[in-house]
Motif scaffolding. Sequence first.
Motif, PDB file in Angstrom:
ATOM      1  N   LYS A  47     -66.503-133.608 -17.432  1.00  0.00           N
ATOM      2  CA  LYS A  47     -66.024-134.399 -18.424  1.00  0.00           C
ATOM      3  C   LYS A  47     -66.670-134.919 -19.554  1.00  0.00           C
ATOM      4  O   LYS A  47     -65.957-134.802 -20.681  1.00  0.00           O
ATOM      5  N   ARG A  50     -66.800-131.923 -21.668  1.00  0.00           N
ATOM      6  CA  ARG A  50     -65.472-131.752 -22.506  1.00  0.00           C
ATOM      7  C   ARG A  50     -65.281-132.558 -23.631  1.00  0.00           C
ATOM      8  O   ARG A  50     -64.872-132.145 -24.674  1.00  0.00           O
ATOM      9  N   GLN A  51     -65.730-133.772 -23.356  1.00  0.00           N
ATOM     10  CA  GLN A  51     -65.539-134.706 -24.489  1.00  0.00           C
ATOM     11  C   GLN A  51     -66.106-134.379 -25.582  1.00  0.00           C
ATOM     12  O   GLN A  51     -65.941-134.698 -26.683  1.00  0.00           O
ATOM     13  N   TYR A  54     -65.257-131.732 -27.509  1.00  0.00           N
ATOM     14  CA  TYR A  54     -63.832-132.106 -28.407  1.00  0.00           C
ATOM     15  C   TYR A  54     -64.489-132.818 -29.707  1.00  0.00           C
ATOM     16  O   TYR A  54     -63.828-132.504 -30.825  1.00  0.00           O
ATOM     17  N   SER A 117     -64.586-144.126 -24.392  1.00  0.00           N
ATOM     18  CA  SER A 117     -65.168-142.962 -23.564  1.00  0.00           C
ATOM     19  C   SER A 117     -64.809-142.952 -22.228  1.00  0.00           C
ATOM     20  O   SER A 117     -65.194-142.065 -21.530  1.00  0.00           O
ATOM     21  N   SER A 119     -62.622-143.509 -18.617  1.00  0.00           N
ATOM     22  CA  SER A 119     -61.363-142.880 -17.941  1.00  0.00           C
ATOM     23  C   SER A 119     -60.701-144.272 -17.394  1.00  0.00           C
ATOM     24  O   SER A 119     -61.520-145.545 -17.672  1.00  0.00           O
TER      25      SER A 119
END
Length: 293
Positions: A47, A50-51, A54, A117, A119
Amino acid sequence: MPILTHWKHYKKDETHMKEFMGKLSVRLAVDEKDKPTVEACSDILQKVVRQRKYLLKKKYFTDIPANQVRTTSPVSSLTDDQWLELMQMWSTAKAKATAAKYRLNRAKVRHHQKTGSRSYIPHLYAYRQKNKDREVDAVEMFKVCHTSDKTGMTDEVKETVSTMENMLAQPAQDMETARSSTEIVSKVLTQNSAASTFLKNAGIETSVSKSVASAAREAQLREQLQAEKERADHLQEELDTLKKKAADTEESMARTQEEVRRTQQEMEEFRKKQEANDLILQRILGLKSGTGP
């Protein structure tokens, strides 16, 4: 931690995972031999990567003219070659189509997450820790996760929260017990979108989600049973075909054996006739030799 083009590169080179777990162990008690712990750390790293990928794309690549895109790495954790590999991946037709699909899906989202940032689960955990002296219901959780410290709530979120709070304040009618805040959140969100995943992603399970999960599991089992039945029918067809071929082969072999037997019989009869003819010929020749001049 470098940002690579695909997660499989991190799985192939274990040094990245070990380095990440080493950094976590400075702040947390991490057992590197415990499989569930390793899987959880792997999920977190995935994760994070991925962040960061992005954010890199958004800041240094997306909507930037081609002649202005950097040809060298914009961050110290990324080499120039790794940056070029990322740009090449983002430039492919497949990556562009995927990005366009994601943009379209994001445009359909009415309630944008405002947890930074983090979840939902760690954000709500931190919020509960600050409010240990009271119970935090699902409506408040929804509000907390969709309120920005800088800009507050969007109009769509305000409208949704207002609907939830009004339903929560209404007395129960024709019901033995009042609806719980979780049921209210589930009902309001599913009215806007049947595919809402807030409660699931926030770690809040409802009777509705249980029944949906049960129905999904039942449907999955039915599909598996149907697939097994179709496979069994297919195998039975193949078996019947093989049996028919074997029967045809046996019949053909039986015919061949019968033809061989008849041929052998005919050859035996021909041999006996030949021997009889040879004997007659010998007698004729013997008679002729006995009546010489």
